[in-house]
Enzyme design. Structure first.
Site, mmCIF file in Angstrom:
data_model
loop_
_atom_site.group_PDB
_atom_site.id
_atom_site.type_symbol
_atom_site.label_atom_id
_atom_site.label_comp_id
_atom_site.label_asym_id
_atom_site.label_seq_id
_atom_site.Cartn_x
_atom_site.Cartn_y
_atom_site.Cartn_z
ATOM 1 N N HIS A 118 0.965 -1.656 0.112
ATOM 2 C CA HIS A 118 -0.091 -0.182 -0.155
ATOM 3 C C HIS A 118 0.899 1.459 -0.177
ATOM 4 C CE1 HIS A 118 -3.735 -1.957 1.884
ATOM 5 N NE2 HIS A 118 -2.927 -2.331 0.620
ATOM 6 N N SER A 189 -7.287 -6.843 10.239
ATOM 7 C CA SER A 189 -8.502 -6.775 9.869
ATOM 8 C C SER A 189 -9.086 -8.238 8.800
ATOM 9 C CB SER A 189 -9.138 -6.198 10.041
ATOM 10 O OG SER A 189 -8.913 -5.031 8.540
#
Ligand code: BJW
Length: 240
Positions: A118, A189
């Protein structure tokens, strides 16, 4: 369970490690989906991390990144980052570290070849394709800085929702997921794709998947073991 996973670590030919914000939690970096504090408490991070949010209110989103950059610059890698870096140094070529984090803490701990899916919060790039006039040494100062001729804005060099991940890092991560015999999924997550899909890819290719996370995640379904402890406790115990 711990002894079993330690044995798998010792036996594995190749280990892929996929990390998320939880690996930096014990350094003091709030996780991405944690409630924000202070000035930022009323904003949802998921609504700020898009190009459309930036175009709609560049100053707000730029200021959010400046705030986070300053916070990250003031913290240090923790025992989890350090255990991963020490393992890579002791076992060259046996581990591929794949991170969704933009904080640079793995790199600062010594994993300079971590695959950063990212991007990096420490760097900027142009928002629109740069023209000849767009020179980084001739920026007009501001929040954000811009090209003083055409007004093109600088933006953080991170991957926002709806944007492609860097192709070379994603390809290397997919190869590692398909080629490993053990994947450790640490502090994520498991909600953001394509990164989360790497755990499924590893499982489908026959690797053992182990999750390190105090909380349940949607990736638990492919895990042989879920170690419900913080990363800075688990990783030194597994890799030391
Ligand atoms: C601890 C702990 C401790 C706490 N120890 N653990 C397939 C299905 C559905 C949707 C999609 C799909 N494919 C693509 C999408 C769309 C989208 C997406 O995934 N959306 C979902 C939200 C539904 N994906 C994208 O848009 C991606 N691009 C893409 O797919 O391009 C292809 C394409 C483009 C255009 C057209 C068509 C196709 C890009 C995703 C970019 C994500 N970017 C962000 C922001 C980066 C910049 C910034 O930081 O500001 O990356 S979002 C944010 O989420 C950030 C993170 O890296 C990422 C993951 O978060 P993470 O790391 O999991 O953190 P948290 O906070 O969510 O969780 C922390 C965890 O730690 C928790 O579980 C805690 O319990 C745990 N924890 N303390 C261990 N001490």
């Amino acid at each position: 369970m711990w002894e079993t996973v330690r044995l798998w670590v010792r036996e594995a030919r190749h280990i892929a490690v996929l990390t998320g914000a939880g690996v930096s939690a014990e350094s003091g970096v709030p996780t991405f989906r944690d409630a924000q504090t202070g000035l930022w408490a009323r904003f949802n991070p998921q609504d700020l991390a898009t190009e459309s949010a930036y175009r709609a209110n560049p100053q707000r989103v730029w200021d959010w990144y400046v705030y986070r950059r300053e916070m990250i610059a003031a913290v240090s890698p923790n025992a989890g980052h350090e255990a991963l870096a020490a393992f890579s140094q002791r076992h060259p070529g046996r581990m591929t570290l794949i991170t969704q984090n933009v904080d640079g803490l793995h790199q600062r701990a010594g994993n300079t070849d971590a695959l950063a899916l990212h991007g990096s919060i420490a760097e900027d790039r142009w928002l629109d394709a740069p023209r000849v006039c767009c020179q980084v040494d001739k920026l007009e100062a501001g929040r954000p800085p811009r090209c003083r001729v055409c007004g093109n804005l600088r933006r953080p060099a991170v991957v926002w929702f709806g944007e492609h991940l860097p192709a070379d890092a994603l390809e290397a991560a997919e190869q590692a997921a398909h080629g490993c015999d053990l994947m450790l999924v640490v502090g994520t997550s498991g909600e953001v794709y394509p990164a989360a899909g790497l755990a499924f890819a590893a499982h489908q290719s026959g690797a053992r998947v182990v999750i390190v996370n105090p909380e349940p995640t949607p990736l638990d379904v492919v895990a042989e073991h879920c170690l419900r402890e913080p990363a800075a406790v688990c990783l030194p115990a597994l890799l030391g």
